[in-house]
Design a protein around this motif. Structure first.
Motif, PDB file in Angstrom:
ATOM      1  N   LEU A 102      40.155 -61.396 -20.118  1.00  0.00           N
ATOM      2  CA  LEU A 102      38.838 -61.821 -19.617  1.00  0.00           C
ATOM      3  C   LEU A 102      38.654 -61.541 -18.132  1.00  0.00           C
ATOM      4  O   LEU A 102      37.524 -61.451 -17.647  1.00  0.00           O
ATOM      5  N   ASP A 103      39.739 -61.388 -17.381  1.00  0.00           N
ATOM      6  CA  ASP A 103      39.607 -60.924 -15.980  1.00  0.00           C
ATOM      7  C   ASP A 103      38.935 -59.556 -15.964  1.00  0.00           C
ATOM      8  O   ASP A 103      37.989 -59.301 -15.212  1.00  0.00           O
ATOM      9  N   ILE A 104      39.431 -58.667 -16.823  1.00  0.00           N
ATOM     10  CA  ILE A 104      38.927 -57.289 -16.850  1.00  0.00           C
ATOM     11  C   ILE A 104      37.519 -57.244 -17.441  1.00  0.00           C
ATOM     12  O   ILE A 104      36.620 -56.587 -16.908  1.00  0.00           O
ATOM     13  N   ILE A 105      37.313 -58.009 -18.516  1.00  0.00           N
ATOM     14  CA  ILE A 105      35.979 -58.039 -19.147  1.00  0.00           C
ATOM     15  C   ILE A 105      34.943 -58.545 -18.148  1.00  0.00           C
ATOM     16  O   ILE A 105      33.884 -57.944 -17.946  1.00  0.00           O
ATOM     17  N   SER A 106      35.263 -59.641 -17.458  1.00  0.00           N
ATOM     18  CA  SER A 106      34.318 -60.213 -16.476  1.00  0.00           C
ATOM     19  C   SER A 106      34.079 -59.257 -15.330  1.00  0.00           C
ATOM     20  O   SER A 106      32.940 -59.055 -14.888  1.00  0.00           O
ATOM     21  N   ASN A 107      35.147 -58.643 -14.854  1.00  0.00           N
ATOM     22  CA  ASN A 107      35.026 -57.682 -13.753  1.00  0.00           C
ATOM     23  C   ASN A 107      34.125 -56.513 -14.155  1.00  0.00           C
ATOM     24  O   ASN A 107      33.232 -56.110 -13.395  1.00  0.00           O
ATOM     25  N   ASP A 108      34.322 -55.986 -15.347  1.00  0.00           N
ATOM     26  CA  ASP A 108      33.528 -54.839 -15.804  1.00  0.00           C
ATOM     27  C   ASP A 108      32.054 -55.212 -15.983  1.00  0.00           C
ATOM     28  O   ASP A 108      31.161 -54.430 -15.631  1.00  0.00           O
ATOM     29  N   ILE A 109      31.785 -56.410 -16.483  1.00  0.00           N
ATOM     30  CA  ILE A 109      30.392 -56.860 -16.647  1.00  0.00           C
ATOM     31  C   ILE A 109      29.709 -56.934 -15.287  1.00  0.00           C
ATOM     32  O   ILE A 109      28.610 -56.396 -15.086  1.00  0.00           O
ATOM     33  N   LEU A 110      30.386 -57.548 -14.310  1.00  0.00           N
ATOM     34  CA  LEU A 110      29.785 -57.695 -12.973  1.00  0.00           C
ATOM     35  C   LEU A 110      29.569 -56.328 -12.319  1.00  0.00           C
ATOM     36  O   LEU A 110      28.493 -56.049 -11.782  1.00  0.00           O
ATOM     37  N   GLY A 135      44.493 -64.334 -23.690  1.00  0.00           N
ATOM     38  CA  GLY A 135      45.766 -63.641 -23.486  1.00  0.00           C
ATOM     39  C   GLY A 135      45.715 -62.631 -22.357  1.00  0.00           C
ATOM     40  O   GLY A 135      44.684 -62.399 -21.717  1.00  0.00           O
ATOM     41  N   THR A 136      46.871 -62.012 -22.116  1.00  0.00           N
ATOM     42  CA  THR A 136      47.010 -61.107 -20.962  1.00  0.00           C
ATOM     43  C   THR A 136      47.057 -59.643 -21.420  1.00  0.00           C
ATOM     44  O   THR A 136      47.222 -59.349 -22.590  1.00  0.00           O
ATOM     45  N   THR A 137      46.863 -58.773 -20.423  1.00  0.00           N
ATOM     46  CA  THR A 137      46.998 -57.323 -20.664  1.00  0.00           C
ATOM     47  C   THR A 137      48.368 -56.900 -20.122  1.00  0.00           C
ATOM     48  O   THR A 137      49.128 -57.728 -19.613  1.00  0.00           O
ATOM     49  N   ASP A 138      48.630 -55.602 -20.175  1.00  0.00           N
ATOM     50  CA  ASP A 138      49.895 -55.095 -19.594  1.00  0.00           C
ATOM     51  C   ASP A 138      49.674 -54.688 -18.137  1.00  0.00           C
ATOM     52  O   ASP A 138      50.544 -54.106 -17.511  1.00  0.00           O
ATOM     53  N   THR A 151      48.748 -55.064 -14.013  1.00  0.00           N
ATOM     54  CA  THR A 151      48.905 -55.917 -12.832  1.00  0.00           C
ATOM     55  C   THR A 151      47.862 -55.483 -11.807  1.00  0.00           C
ATOM     56  O   THR A 151      47.673 -54.290 -11.574  1.00  0.00           O
ATOM     57  N   ASN A 152      47.141 -56.469 -11.228  1.00  0.00           N
ATOM     58  CA  ASN A 152      46.099 -56.082 -10.273  1.00  0.00           C
ATOM     59  C   ASN A 152      46.676 -55.898  -8.865  1.00  0.00           C
ATOM     60  O   ASN A 152      47.865 -56.097  -8.634  1.00  0.00           O
ATOM     61  N   VAL A 153      45.806 -55.562  -7.943  1.00  0.00           N
ATOM     62  CA  VAL A 153      46.229 -55.266  -6.569  1.00  0.00           C
ATOM     63  C   VAL A 153      46.900 -56.491  -5.922  1.00  0.00           C
ATOM     64  O   VAL A 153      47.636 -56.392  -4.952  1.00  0.00           O
ATOM     65  N   GLN A 154      46.611 -57.681  -6.487  1.00  0.00           N
ATOM     66  CA  GLN A 154      47.210 -58.921  -5.958  1.00  0.00           C
ATOM     67  C   GLN A 154      48.647 -59.100  -6.447  1.00  0.00           C
ATOM     68  O   GLN A 154      49.327 -60.015  -6.027  1.00  0.00           O
ATOM     69  N   GLY A 155      49.040 -58.249  -7.433  1.00  0.00           N
ATOM     70  CA  GLY A 155      50.352 -58.410  -8.048  1.00  0.00           C
ATOM     71  C   GLY A 155      50.329 -59.407  -9.185  1.00  0.00           C
ATOM     72  O   GLY A 155      51.374 -59.871  -9.645  1.00  0.00           O
ATOM     73  N   GLU A 156      49.118 -59.756  -9.666  1.00  0.00           N
ATOM     74  CA  GLU A 156      48.980 -60.738 -10.751  1.00  0.00           C
ATOM     75  C   GLU A 156      48.731 -60.031 -12.083  1.00  0.00           C
ATOM     76  O   GLU A 156      47.990 -59.039 -12.136  1.00  0.00           O
ATOM     77  N   THR A 157      49.328 -60.546 -13.153  1.00  0.00           N
ATOM     78  CA  THR A 157      49.058 -60.003 -14.494  1.00  0.00           C
ATOM     79  C   THR A 157      47.621 -60.311 -14.865  1.00  0.00           C
ATOM     80  O   THR A 157      47.168 -61.444 -14.713  1.00  0.00           O
ATOM     81  N   GLN A 158      46.886 -59.275 -15.287  1.00  0.00           N
ATOM     82  CA  GLN A 158      45.456 -59.458 -15.570  1.00  0.00           C
ATOM     83  C   GLN A 158      45.261 -60.008 -16.977  1.00  0.00           C
ATOM     84  O   GLN A 158      45.876 -59.542 -17.936  1.00  0.00           O
ATOM     85  N   LYS A 159      44.386 -61.016 -17.081  1.00  0.00           N
ATOM     86  CA  LYS A 159      43.983 -61.544 -18.376  1.00  0.00           C
ATOM     87  C   LYS A 159      42.937 -60.577 -18.945  1.00  0.00           C
ATOM     88  O   LYS A 159      42.222 -59.907 -18.183  1.00  0.00           O
TER      89      LYS A 159
END
Ligand code: P6P
Length: 327
Positions: free
Chosen positions: A60-68, A45-48, A50-58
């Motif tokens: 797992l986008d944030i989880i993966s980003n934080d792990i890296l 699912g998604t979060t509330d 929006t990233n710098v690209q203007g895309e709604t962040q999933k």
């Protein structure tokens, strides 16, 4: 089967680069575990946000980003990281040697439908004499990359990696080790398979419409052979298919946002994938010139992409030379 680190050391890869690649794989193994849990972990699912690209962040986008971010910045070899999911680069050891750009989870719109996604990464060295932490450190042409690759989280998790000595693939074993499964990958020069999002047809340049139209005409048309089409909406999966059996993948400029050269991002999608494709004997261009020669002006700069089997990419470039551009 050879372990990743043993293979790299056996081929005299810079020992600090081997350490950095191993560190990257620690993060990717954790991401693979999170993805394997899927809905059970309550992280679809998604979060509330929006990233710098203007895309709604999933989630797992944030989880993966934080792990890296956490794993890489904990390694003193890393001066800084830049991510698709971060507005600005994040800096670590001021004496670090390497810079890493990444798309933490490319194709994440596919997560909830259980289709392959991946982590794309690019490794640069800090330019000589540059003291201050600034985004300028990252703005180097793709030919300056010292390594590039992706981990495809599919039915199996596969690392495709180049350090400038060709492309090799390593599969994640249940032991947690990446084992060599394909050595010296080469893309066939010709192909009968193309990948493009056909729903954008009316927005393309005339050259792209002519090129794709001739592919669709098959053996009755000027190309005199029948083609097959694929579209996974996950660049990592498309590039993995191209590396594995050839083909052409393209996300060209389109008139929906004429100021942007394309949808895909240069620093953490176009450049790493172009290094892999060129190292495997293919071509990777903007439809007009090689992506690795683009001089970046912005960390989230976008680029048109046409990559894959060299003869097919060069044919596409010929269509663009012969048809007046509207850009
Ligand atoms: P579209 C995924 O969001 C991505 O950045 C690439 O992985 C993929 O090739 C492309 O966008 C898909 O775009 O417009 O088909 O959804």
């Amino acid at each position: 089967m050879q372990l990743l680190s043993a293979y790299l050391k056996h081929h005299n890869t810079d020992t600090e680069l081997v350490e950095l690649i191993e560190t990257l794989m620690v993060a990717c193994k954790e991401i693979a575990l999170q993805l394997r849990e899927g809905a059970l972990a309550g992280i679809h699912g998604t979060t509330d946000n929006t990233n710098v690209q203007g895309e709604t962040q999933k989630k797992l986008d944030i989880i993966s980003n934080d792990i890296l971010k956490e794993v890489l910045l904990d390694n003193p070899l890393v001066r800084g990281v830049a991510s698709e999911e971060e507005d600005d680069p994040v800096f670590g050891n001021p004496n670090g040697r390497f810079l890493v750009t990444f798309d933490p989870l490319d194709g994440s719109s596919n997560i909830d439908i259980n289709v392959s996604v991946g982590t794309i990464f690019s490794i640069l060295e800090v330019p000589e004499g540059d003291a201050a932490d600034s985004v300028e450190l990252f703005l180097q042409p793709g030919r300056r990359q010292v390594a590039a690759g992706y981990v495809l989280y599919g039915p199996s998790a596969v690392l495709s990696l180049t350090t400038g000595e060709g492309v090799n693939m390593f599969t994640l074993a249940h032991t947690g080790d990446f084992l060599l499964t394909r050595e010296d990958v080469k893309i066939p020069n010709s192909t009968k398979e193309f990948a493009i999002n056909m729903s954008n047809h009316r927005f393309w340049e005339p050259a792209m419409r002519n090129y794709v139209g001739d592919l669709l005409s098959g053996s009755e048309g000027p190309r005199e052979k029948n083609y097959n089409m694929r579209w996974i909406a996950s660049m990592v999966a498309e590039v993995h298919r191209v590396l594995t059996r050839g083909g052409i993948f393209t996300y060209p400029w389109d008139s929906r946002d004429p100021q942007k050269p394309g949808k895909l991002r240069l620093m953490y999608e176009g450049n790493p994938m172009s290094m892999l494709v060129e190292q495997a004997g293919g071509r990777s261009t903007t439809c007009y010139s090689d992506i690795l020669d683009v001089d970046p002006q912005h960390i989230h700069q976008r680029v048109a992409v046409a990559l894959g089997s060299s003869e097919e990419v060069e044919t596409l470039m010929r269509y663009h030379r012969e048809t007046p551009s509207v850009i």
